[in-house]
Design a protein around this motif. Structure first.
Motif, PDB file in Angstrom:
ATOM      1  N   ALA A   1       0.749  -1.243   0.114  1.00 29.83           N
ATOM      2  CA  ALA A   1       0.123  -0.067   0.021  1.00 29.83           C
ATOM      3  C   ALA A   1       0.792   1.244  -0.121  1.00 29.83           C
ATOM      4  N   ASN A   2       2.014   1.207   0.662  1.00 29.36           N
ATOM      5  CA  ASN A   2       2.939   2.396   0.788  1.00 29.36           C
ATOM      6  C   ASN A   2       3.593   2.954  -0.527  1.00 29.36           C
ATOM      7  N   LYS A   3       3.562   1.730  -1.517  1.00 28.01           N
ATOM      8  CA  LYS A   3       4.234   2.156  -2.773  1.00 28.01           C
ATOM      9  C   LYS A   3       3.316   2.651  -3.782  1.00 28.01           C
ATOM     10  N   VAL A   4       1.894   2.663  -3.555  1.00 23.42           N
ATOM     11  CA  VAL A   4       0.924   3.036  -4.400  1.00 23.42           C
ATOM     12  C   VAL A   4       0.938   4.679  -4.667  1.00 23.42           C
ATOM     13  N   GLU A   5       0.590   5.341  -3.855  1.00 24.33           N
ATOM     14  CA  GLU A   5       0.668   6.722  -3.809  1.00 24.33           C
ATOM     15  C   GLU A   5       2.083   7.259  -4.423  1.00 24.33           C
ATOM     16  N   LEU A   6       3.158   6.693  -4.065  1.00 21.68           N
ATOM     17  CA  LEU A   6       4.502   7.040  -4.655  1.00 21.68           C
ATOM     18  C   LEU A   6       4.345   6.888  -5.993  1.00 21.68           C
ATOM     19  N   MET A   7       3.836   5.575  -6.515  1.00 21.96           N
ATOM     20  CA  MET A   7       4.009   5.248  -8.019  1.00 21.96           C
ATOM     21  C   MET A   7       3.290   6.285  -8.816  1.00 21.96           C
ATOM     22  N   VAL A   8       2.018   6.610  -8.336  1.00 31.22           N
ATOM     23  CA  VAL A   8       1.068   7.684  -8.929  1.00 31.22           C
ATOM     24  C   VAL A   8       1.953   9.031  -8.962  1.00 31.22           C
ATOM     25  N   SER A   9       2.375   9.404  -7.922  1.00 34.79           N
ATOM     26  CA  SER A   9       3.216  10.767  -7.728  1.00 34.79           C
ATOM     27  C   SER A   9       4.269  10.772  -8.951  1.00 34.79           C
ATOM     28  N   ARG A  10       5.055   9.430  -9.007  1.00 29.35           N
ATOM     29  CA  ARG A  10       6.187   9.386  -9.609  1.00 29.35           C
ATOM     30  C   ARG A  10       5.730   9.382 -11.371  1.00 29.35           C
ATOM     31  N   ALA A  11       4.424   9.000 -11.495  1.00 30.04           N
ATOM     32  CA  ALA A  11       4.158   9.064 -12.859  1.00 30.04           C
ATOM     33  C   ALA A  11       3.791  10.534 -13.249  1.00 30.04           C
ATOM     34  N   ILE A  12       3.156  11.260 -12.315  1.00 28.88           N
ATOM     35  CA  ILE A  12       2.680  12.694 -12.620  1.00 28.88           C
ATOM     36  C   ILE A  12       4.050  13.565 -13.235  1.00 28.88           C
ATOM     37  N   SER A  13       4.953  13.135 -12.276  1.00 34.01           N
ATOM     38  CA  SER A  13       6.443  13.920 -12.442  1.00 34.01           C
ATOM     39  C   SER A  13       6.996  13.603 -13.676  1.00 34.01           C
ATOM     40  N   SER A  14       7.061  12.053 -14.059  1.00 37.11           N
ATOM     41  CA  SER A  14       7.939  11.439 -15.236  1.00 37.11           C
ATOM     42  C   SER A  14       6.976  11.849 -16.613  1.00 37.11           C
ATOM     43  N   LEU A  15       5.869  12.111 -16.613  1.00 35.62           N
ATOM     44  CA  LEU A  15       4.984  12.439 -17.584  1.00 35.62           C
ATOM     45  C   LEU A  15       5.076  13.695 -18.035  1.00 35.62           C
ATOM     46  N   THR A  16       5.011  14.529 -16.861  1.00 34.59           N
ATOM     47  CA  THR A  16       5.197  16.036 -17.176  1.00 34.59           C
ATOM     48  C   THR A  16       6.608  16.391 -17.483  1.00 34.59           C
ATOM     49  N   ALA A  17       7.439  15.679 -17.368  1.00 31.06           N
ATOM     50  CA  ALA A  17       8.929  15.802 -17.732  1.00 31.06           C
ATOM     51  C   ALA A  17       9.094  15.570 -19.069  1.00 31.06           C
ATOM     52  N   ASN A  18       8.155  14.465 -19.565  1.00 29.63           N
ATOM     53  CA  ASN A  18       8.017  14.218 -20.688  1.00 29.63           C
ATOM     54  C   ASN A  18       7.243  15.003 -21.730  1.00 29.63           C
ATOM     55  N   LYS A  19       6.729  15.910 -21.235  1.00 34.22           N
ATOM     56  CA  LYS A  19       5.948  16.916 -21.883  1.00 34.22           C
ATOM     57  C   LYS A  19       4.491  16.130 -22.207  1.00 34.22           C
ATOM     58  N   VAL A  20       4.135  15.151 -21.471  1.00 34.24           N
ATOM     59  CA  VAL A  20       2.707  14.645 -21.625  1.00 34.24           C
ATOM     60  C   VAL A  20       1.606  15.527 -20.971  1.00 34.24           C
ATOM     61  N   GLU A  21       0.506  15.698 -21.655  1.00 34.50           N
ATOM     62  CA  GLU A  21      -0.312  16.534 -21.124  1.00 34.50           C
ATOM     63  C   GLU A  21      -1.242  15.574 -19.906  1.00 34.50           C
ATOM     64  N   ILE A  22      -1.492  16.180 -18.945  1.00 38.94           N
ATOM     65  CA  ILE A  22      -2.086  15.722 -17.904  1.00 38.94           C
ATOM     66  C   ILE A  22      -3.482  15.885 -18.085  1.00 38.94           C
ATOM     67  N   ASN A  23      -4.196  14.947 -18.719  1.00 40.56           N
ATOM     68  CA  ASN A  23      -5.630  15.383 -18.803  1.00 40.56           C
ATOM     69  C   ASN A  23      -6.642  14.777 -17.622  1.00 40.56           C
ATOM     70  N   ARG A  24      -7.283  15.808 -17.174  1.00 38.97           N
ATOM     71  CA  ARG A  24      -8.166  15.475 -15.976  1.00 38.97           C
ATOM     72  C   ARG A  24      -9.295  14.349 -16.169  1.00 38.97           C
ATOM     73  N   LYS A  25      -9.737  14.458 -17.244  1.00 36.75           N
ATOM     74  CA  LYS A  25     -10.866  13.450 -17.708  1.00 36.75           C
ATOM     75  C   LYS A  25     -10.309  12.234 -17.828  1.00 36.75           C
TER      76      LYS A  25
END
Length: 250
Positions: A204-228
């Motif tokens: 369970a402790n790795k789940v939020e970390l994984m999602v947080s890393r996802a946002i950071s990595s995708l942003t760094a790769n210039k991927v639009e974070i689409n809320r929908k």
């Protein structure tokens, strides 16, 4: 060109005119596949099935590289003849995914289908469609082995990476998803699958970390974070009983 054909049951004079028109087009440019397809369909609509088959086979002879002609020829013939036609077709178009898939589809025996698809992959190893069709015919262990090869040949297919991860043990699935992220750093689904994997393992402790890393990595790769899209991912995670992943995404 299809609009030139009369409807089935139309006036006989219309049929004659259409035949003359098609003959003119064929004679002028025999290397034009639609002319042969329209000619065959005209005869089929008029109930002259053998004439339709003759036209389509002549079209294949004139245009052996035409996918559409070969596939139409298979459609216009009984299954046994269709098998012979598609066998000829692949000698001319070994690079055609559609023709190989049709060849497999015409086989009624599972073993024969697998043989056709394995042969197809020898010629077109980078086709995701062919890999998926081949994998669908296998038991889990054989499917896992095929998927291991598939992701080597189609390293930018998220679908194949995720399918492989599902068939692996927890440790191997983590390694597969890590490799998938290396090859496809811009796909959020790989990150979310990794989060769900950790949750199902009880990490369970790795789940939020994984999602947080996802946002950071995708942003760094210039991927639009689409809320929908992310909201839909959260709903999908919750439906799959991955509530922690859903909460982390929210």
């Amino acid at each position: 060109m299809q609009s030139m054909l009369p409807q089935y049951g139309g006036d006989i004079n219309d049929v004659k005119k259409a035949r003359q028109l098609m003959k003119s087009v064929r004679d002028t440019n025999p290397k034009h596949p639609p002319a042969w397809i329209c000619s065959a369909n005209l005869e089929a609509a008029a109930g002259r099935h053998q004439a339709a088959r003759n036209f389509i086979l002549e079209g294949c002879h004139q245009n052996p590289r035409s996918e559409e002609l070969w596939l139409e020829a298979v459609r216009l013939h009984p299954p046994d003849e269709g098998k012979r036609i598609v066998a000829t077709a692949v000698t001319h178009r070994r690079d055609s995914v559609r023709i190989w898939l049709k060849a497999a589809d015409l086989e009624s025996d599972r073993k024969a289908k697998r043989k056709v698809l394995r042969k197809a992959l020898e010629h077109i190893p980078h086709s995701v469609k062919l890999w998926k069709a081949a994998i669908d015919l296998e038991e889990p262990e054989d499917a896992r082995q095929l998927l291991t090869r598939a992701v080597e040949c189609c390293s930018t297919s998220t679908e194949l990476w995720l399918a492989l991860a599902k068939l692996e043990t927890y440790e191997n699935a983590r390694k597969v998803l890590n490799k998938a992220r290396e090859h496809i750093p811009t796909d959020r689904q790989i990150w979310i699958s990794a989060a769900r994997l950790e949750e199902t393992r009880g990490e369970a402790n790795k789940v939020e970390l994984m999602v947080s890393r996802a946002i950071s990595s995708l942003t760094a790769n210039k991927v639009e974070i689409n809320r929908k899209q992310w909201m839909e991912d959260a709903i999908d995670a919750e439906k799959s009983n991955c509530k922690l992943t859903a909460q982390a995404i929210m």
